[in-house]
Scaffold this motif. Structure first.
Motif, mmCIF file in Angstrom:
data_model
loop_
_atom_site.group_PDB
_atom_site.id
_atom_site.type_symbol
_atom_site.label_atom_id
_atom_site.label_comp_id
_atom_site.label_asym_id
_atom_site.label_seq_id
_atom_site.Cartn_x
_atom_site.Cartn_y
_atom_site.Cartn_z
ATOM 1 N N PRO B 273 -33.971 20.583 -14.932
ATOM 2 C CA PRO B 273 -33.337 21.660 -14.159
ATOM 3 C C PRO B 273 -33.571 21.513 -12.658
ATOM 4 O O PRO B 273 -32.675 21.800 -11.848
ATOM 5 N N ALA B 274 -34.779 21.056 -12.277
ATOM 6 C CA ALA B 274 -35.069 20.917 -10.847
ATOM 7 C C ALA B 274 -34.116 19.928 -10.188
ATOM 8 O O ALA B 274 -33.705 20.110 -9.041
ATOM 9 N N ASP B 275 -33.748 18.861 -10.901
ATOM 10 C CA ASP B 275 -32.792 17.902 -10.361
ATOM 11 C C ASP B 275 -31.402 18.516 -10.285
ATOM 12 O O ASP B 275 -30.663 18.319 -9.317
ATOM 13 N N LEU B 276 -31.072 19.273 -11.313
ATOM 14 C CA LEU B 276 -29.769 19.917 -11.321
ATOM 15 C C LEU B 276 -29.656 20.925 -10.158
ATOM 16 O O LEU B 276 -28.614 21.044 -9.529
ATOM 17 N N HIS B 277 -30.770 21.599 -9.852
ATOM 18 C CA HIS B 277 -30.772 22.523 -8.709
ATOM 19 C C HIS B 277 -30.462 21.780 -7.416
ATOM 20 O O HIS B 277 -29.747 22.276 -6.556
ATOM 21 N N LEU B 278 -30.997 20.578 -7.283
ATOM 22 C CA LEU B 278 -30.709 19.785 -6.082
ATOM 23 C C LEU B 278 -29.228 19.432 -6.026
ATOM 24 O O LEU B 278 -28.620 19.416 -4.954
ATOM 25 N N ILE B 279 -28.669 19.149 -7.178
ATOM 26 C CA ILE B 279 -27.241 18.821 -7.218
ATOM 27 C C ILE B 279 -26.405 20.049 -6.848
ATOM 28 O O ILE B 279 -25.479 19.959 -6.041
ATOM 29 N N PHE B 280 -26.763 21.196 -7.404
ATOM 30 C CA PHE B 280 -26.080 22.441 -7.027
ATOM 31 C C PHE B 280 -26.170 22.658 -5.523
ATOM 32 O O PHE B 280 -25.208 23.034 -4.871
ATOM 33 N N ASN B 281 -27.361 22.398 -4.998
ATOM 34 C CA ASN B 281 -27.569 22.597 -3.565
ATOM 35 C C ASN B 281 -26.683 21.671 -2.752
ATOM 36 O O ASN B 281 -26.053 22.090 -1.784
ATOM 37 N N LEU B 282 -26.631 20.409 -3.170
ATOM 38 C CA LEU B 282 -25.809 19.425 -2.470
ATOM 39 C C LEU B 282 -24.348 19.871 -2.449
ATOM 40 O O LEU B 282 -23.684 19.842 -1.407
ATOM 41 N N VAL B 283 -23.860 20.326 -3.593
ATOM 42 C CA VAL B 283 -22.456 20.714 -3.675
ATOM 43 C C VAL B 283 -22.193 21.958 -2.826
ATOM 44 O O VAL B 283 -21.234 22.009 -2.063
ATOM 45 N N SER B 288 -17.645 19.470 3.139
ATOM 46 C CA SER B 288 -16.760 18.310 3.247
ATOM 47 C C SER B 288 -16.331 17.794 1.872
ATOM 48 O O SER B 288 -15.274 17.173 1.738
ATOM 49 N N LEU B 289 -17.137 18.064 0.856
ATOM 50 C CA LEU B 289 -16.779 17.578 -0.470
ATOM 51 C C LEU B 289 -15.475 18.195 -0.952
ATOM 52 O O LEU B 289 -14.777 17.631 -1.795
ATOM 53 N N HIS B 312 -19.846 9.926 -7.959
ATOM 54 C CA HIS B 312 -18.495 10.219 -7.533
ATOM 55 C C HIS B 312 -18.366 11.729 -7.572
ATOM 56 O O HIS B 312 -18.517 12.348 -8.625
ATOM 57 N N VAL B 313 -18.128 12.332 -6.398
ATOM 58 C CA VAL B 313 -18.119 13.778 -6.311
ATOM 59 C C VAL B 313 -16.757 14.255 -5.848
ATOM 60 O O VAL B 313 -16.240 13.790 -4.825
ATOM 61 N N SER B 314 -16.160 15.177 -6.603
ATOM 62 C CA SER B 314 -14.857 15.677 -6.181
ATOM 63 C C SER B 314 -14.589 17.019 -6.834
ATOM 64 O O SER B 314 -15.163 17.336 -7.873
ATOM 65 N N TYR B 315 -13.756 17.803 -6.176
ATOM 66 C CA TYR B 315 -13.323 19.044 -6.813
ATOM 67 C C TYR B 315 -12.157 18.725 -7.733
ATOM 68 O O TYR B 315 -11.376 17.794 -7.458
ATOM 69 N N LEU B 316 -12.015 19.476 -8.803
ATOM 70 C CA LEU B 316 -11.002 19.125 -9.802
ATOM 71 C C LEU B 316 -9.612 19.076 -9.193
ATOM 72 O O LEU B 316 -8.897 18.102 -9.326
ATOM 73 N N SER B 317 -9.257 20.149 -8.497
ATOM 74 C CA SER B 317 -7.937 20.147 -7.866
ATOM 75 C C SER B 317 -7.856 21.285 -6.869
ATOM 76 O O SER B 317 -8.766 22.120 -6.788
ATOM 77 N N GLU B 318 -6.753 21.295 -6.135
ATOM 78 C CA GLU B 318 -6.525 22.370 -5.161
ATOM 79 C C GLU B 318 -6.633 23.725 -5.835
ATOM 80 O O GLU B 318 -7.174 24.675 -5.288
ATOM 81 N N ASP B 319 -6.099 23.805 -7.046
ATOM 82 C CA ASP B 319 -6.012 25.099 -7.697
ATOM 83 C C ASP B 319 -7.156 25.367 -8.664
ATOM 84 O O ASP B 319 -7.131 26.339 -9.399
#
Lengths: 462, 484
Positions: B273-283, B288-289, B312-319
């Motif tokens: 979970p601690a690693d996942l928290h870092l990922i949440f924080n990054l996002v 810019s992502l 590879h980090v991206s948002y699913l789509s505009e919507d």
């Protein structure tokens, strides 16, 4: 291994501001086995910490330092004077095999408990010698150092660090509740005594370890009380038990009627040539130090403390007169009190085992009562687990966050319960060892206990 | 207090997350990147050589950073001194690395003092932990090769502050890897780390705000986005379908609005979970992502602190503002993963999963009153076996006094988990509210009540609440632990 004292020192940075003069800052240092370099280093660390923490303007000056292996507590009783107490944390062997792994129990040493121990160490000094400033103003630094040396050398030996607990935090007074008539008799006796001997400024009356009446402000009384209960009375009890000064087996039929004697001042009036050494105490409730002679008279289980004006000469004749006056009156009062008590008081030791144990404290008059402790000698003679007392001290420490009235029920890993109620400046803690109880059972039980033990004491309903 | 549930709500036989408490030793790593690479028998040059080669080339040119005279005396300013929580990071040699408030260079002397305190105590073969002064706690975390210090006026305990400092350390390690961090200081004790941490300050700033606010940090757990289990399964299988052919993808994580939608993992590997928290924080911290797909090296310290995963980090789509992270041990497969992502989005769109996600994102969780618990104000439920938690929406008075609620939970959590005197149960009433905190083998529950609640009805409510959660567990929790 239990918590133990590593060092204890008092310093004032103003006394050696220049480099090379650091030793001058140190007014007292224990243990003497620490050489000058070590002393200077340790004081230096504290000075560094005081400065560093001051940068962030905390609400009070620094209280404590926690490290893996030790705890350091700080107290600044007077401007620029710091008292520092360093404790080695208790350790337990870790792991089952005999490897040398040890674990330091940081949470076992509770800041609020040992801060209270440290403050008590200063207050007791101040009771006999006045403030540090006072010694310097009236004498010099050298005198202060001598007094500190003299006082703390003996005092530190009497510290019972391993058994310090929530009672140290309260630093309270045990009162003896009496019926109206008996109480009036005590009061009447004191009034007569004070009228007859105008040298008496204040009086306090104790029966065993319990206070019945005190003319002192509670703030002063609690320090005097701790001294009486902790030091003076136990020391005398011992001489009495050894048959020292009480004429128990006297053949004279009149001697039996004369039970009392002074335990400060001329302890044996028959042989005394002078009044002997009478301790002087400083009372601070008024804001500045007022000094009095402390004359203590004891008969049977009663102790009368007379705080006498210092400007009056105390003659041997005065003591003889007082003894004549006090002894017969006191003897009858004591028998009244003991008769009343034998009907009323349940001592903690005859409460059935496994029944709930409680501690009550009233901040307004500093009264406390405990059935969790089997005596008040701080000997570790307790009727509940040590852990529950620690949980109580934790709860006491956190109660500020909960506002003026609160209630807390917790269940520990060993399945016993600790309850805290806090309301109207009263604190009430209960330890219950009922393995299969539910939260509902426990809150019922505590309600019952409040009804029987704290009848008439106002708790906000929660 | 007994509940008639056989299995605690939200329990699952297998968990996507490593399930441990948050205060334990953070040095332990669950996995090894080497193992993954070797397992897939891909020969590759030692990447660490490349990573570390340029450290020596940095010259201490930036030693004297130009000063702004205007804030010369901000150290004296009351405002700076009385901030509710300062955080400082410095090297063992006392070099400033990070200060939450104020310019590190102006505070050089203060960093010097902190370093001196640490080394003084160390010289007695001891370690400094904390200093207490009235309302202020000073917490030290000495974690080679760094020293982290928090100066806090919050009600958080030393352990909680220490855990936050640990997160800061992990955030730094996550950008550099622990191996590289150590190597830098082995080579140059006096190295000014700030030159390698450009942009990381922002992440740390955000992490601190984030960890003060979010119960997930206190609980050592994550919250999932509420979704029908069929939808969540569809999403997971879309990801599995698109990625299973690609070698060396370790984790695929889909998250939105600080909640986990799904996590697909390589067999045998779990995320802490601690690693996942870092990922949440990054996002959360990286706006810019949102605008472009990106490729970022990322070290997950609890997973393996010695090397990077590549994301590879991206948002699913505009919507649909859910963020997808595909983490692999390969350093140059951006385009492969980019294609995979496109396939995932198409699949999700066809299955109407995007709509479902949006719907859940737009709907707020029920408050206690709406869910039929008028005597409850708020609660946290953590299922221990999956390291997931659930909380309802805030309702008054905590919409206004959120911080009070956060403090209440933090205090209760600390009391239950105090290392020497842990508790099973806590019931605390004050004039503001009552809280019942309960730690069992399977779950932790923290329930806040109206202040005048009595024990009977509190226990009744808790029983009903557990049943309520149990009924909805498939929606509220991520119960399957899908693998590639």
């Amino acid at each position: 291994m239990d918590v133990e004292l590593r060092n204890f020192f008092i310093f004032n940075s103003q006394f050696g501001p220049k480099e090379g003069e650091e030793l001058k800052k140190i007014l007292y240092y224990y243990p003497i086995t620490d050489n000058a370099d070590v002393q200077i280093k340790n004081v230096g660390l504290v000075e560094g910490i005081i400065q560093f923490t001051g940068t962030f303007k905390p609400s009070t000056p620094v209280n404590s330092l926690h490290t893996q292996k030790m705890r350091q507590l700080y107290f600044q009783p007077e401007k620029n004077f710091w008292i520092v107490m360093t404790l080695n944390l208790p350790i337990v062997a870790k792991g089952k095999d005999s490897s040398n792994q040890t674990e330091y129990l940081e949470d076992d040493v509770q800041d609020n408990v040992y801060e209270a121990v440290l403050k008590q160490a200063y207050n007791t000094y101040r009771l006999f010698w006045g403030t540090f400033e006072h010694s310097i103003e009236n004498h010099d630094i050298g005198t202060l150092k001598t007094r500190l040396e003299h006082f703390y050398k003996a005092y530190l030996k009497t510290l019972k660090l391993a058994h310090a607990d929530i009672l140290n935090v309260f630093c309270g007074i045990q009162y003896l509740p009496l019926d109206k008539l008996t109480f009036l008799r005590v009061q009447c006796f004191i009034n007569c005594l004070e009228c007859t001997y105008p040298e008496i400024e204040y009086t306090a009356f104790l029966y065993n370890d319990h206070l019945i009446w005190s003319g002192l402000e509670p703030k002063d009384m609690k320090i005097v009380y701790q001294y009486l209960i902790g030091t003076l009375l136990p020391a005398n009890m011992e001489t009495e038990l050894q048959g020292g000064s009480m004429p128990r087996n006297s053949l004279s039929p009149f001697a039996a009627l004369h039970h009392g004697r002074f335990i400060t001042g001329p302890t044996n009036l028959k042989t005394a040539k002078t009044v002997g050494k009478i301790p002087k105490v400083f009372l601070f409730a008024s804001g500045k130090g007022v000094s009095c002679h402390l004359v203590v008279y004891r008969a049977l289980s009663a102790t009368v403390c007379l705080f006498m004006k210092v400007d009056k000469e105390l003659s041997l004749q005065l003591f003889k007169d007082m003894d004549e006056y006090v002894s017969p009156k006191l003897t009858t009062i004591v028998s009244d009190i003991s008769e009343y008590c034998s009907k009323q008081v349940i001592t903690p030791s005859n409460v059935p085992e496994n029944s709930p144990r409680f501690i009550y404290f009233n901040k307004l008059n500093l009264a406390y009562k405990s059935t969790a402790h089997l005596d008040n000698k701080q000997s570790g003679n307790i009727a509940c687990t040590k852990e529950s007392l620690k949980i109580m001290a934790d709860m006491n420490n956190k109660r500020g966050l909960l506002g003026h009235s609160s209630e807390m029920i917790v269940k520990t890993m060993n399945d016993y319960w600790v309850v805290a109620k806090n309301s109207n400046s009263r604190e009430f803690y209960v330890a219950l060892q009922q393995k299969n109880a539910s939260l509902i059972d426990i809150s019922e039980e505590v309600k019952k206990l409040c009804d029987t033990e704290l009848k008439g004491i106002f708790f906000h309903p929660l | 207090m007994s509940s008639n549930l056989e299995v605690e709500p939200g329990a699952a036989s297998e968990s996507v997350l490593v399930t441990t408490d948050s205060f334990e030793n953070f040095d332990h790593m669950s996995s090894s990147l080497e193992e993954i690479k070797n397992l897939n028998a891909i020969a590759e040059n030692d990447e660490s050589n490349v990573e570390n080669s340029n450290v020596e080339n940095f010259e201490d040119l930036a030693e004297n950073v130009p000063c702004n005279n205007e804030d010369d005396d901000f150290i004296q300013s009351k405002e700076w001194a009385t901030r509710s929580k300062h955080v400082f990071v410095l090297s063992l040699a006392g070099k400033p690395i990070y200060s939450r408030y104020g310019n590190e260079d102006k505070l050089a002397w203060l960093f010097g003092v902190m370093q001196t305190l640490v080394s003084f105590v160390q010289s007695n073969d001891d370690t400094i932990r904390s200093i207490h002064a009235g309302d202020t706690k000073f917490v030290f975390l000495v974690k080679k090769p760094l020293i982290l210090v928090a100066v806090s006026r919050t009600q958080e305990t030393v352990n909680q502050l220490s855990s936050q400092l640990n997160y800061v350390f992990n955030q730094i390690a996550s950008v550099l890897t622990l191996t590289r961090l150590n190597k830098i200081y082995e080579q140059r004790q006096n190295y000014d780390l700030r030159r390698l941490l450009a942009g990381v300050e922002r992440l740390i700033d955000h992490l601190l705000d984030f960890s003060e606010r979010e119960p997930s940090f206190t609980l050592g757990a994550v919250q999932c986005l509420s979704l029908a289990s069929s939808v969540r399964d569809n999403i997971s299988s879309a990801i599995v379908g698109a990625c299973s052919k690609i070698k060396n993808i370790v984790f695929a994580i889909l998250l939105a609005n600080n909640k986990l939608i799904t996590l697909v993992r390589m067999k045998k590997y779990c995320l802490h979970p601690a690693d996942l928290h870092l990922i949440f924080n990054l996002v959360q911290a990286s706006e810019s992502l949102k605008t472009a797909e990106s490729w970022t090296p990322l070290c997950l310290p609890r997973f393996d602190a010695s090397g990077f995963l590549y994301g590879h980090v991206s948002y699913l789509s505009e919507d649909c503002q859910a963020c997808l992270l595909l983490l692999t041990v390969e350093r140059d497969v951006f385009f492969t993963l980019s294609e995979a992502k496109q396939r995932i989005v198409e699949k999700l769109r066809r299955n109407n999963c995007l709509e479902a996600i949006n719907e859940s994102l737009n709907a707020t969780e029920e408050t206690c009153i709406v869910a039929g618990f008028p005597e409850l104000r708020h609660y946290l439920y953590k299922c221990k076996s999956t390291a997931q938690f659930y909380q309802p929406s805030l309702s008054p008075p905590y919409t206004k006094y959120h911080e009070r609620l956060t403090n209440l939970y933090k205090r209760a959590h600390q009391l239950l988990h105090c290392s020497t005197r842990p508790l099973k149960l806590l019931f605390e009433k004050s004039s503001n509210e009552a809280i019942l905190a309960w730690d069992t083998r399977g779950f932790e529950l923290y329930v806040v009540f109206e202040p005048l609640v009595d024990t009977n009805s509190a226990i009744n409510s808790v029983g009903r609440l557990l049943n309520w959660i149990k009924k909805r567990e498939e929606k509220l929790f991520h119960l399957n632990a899908p693998t590639f």
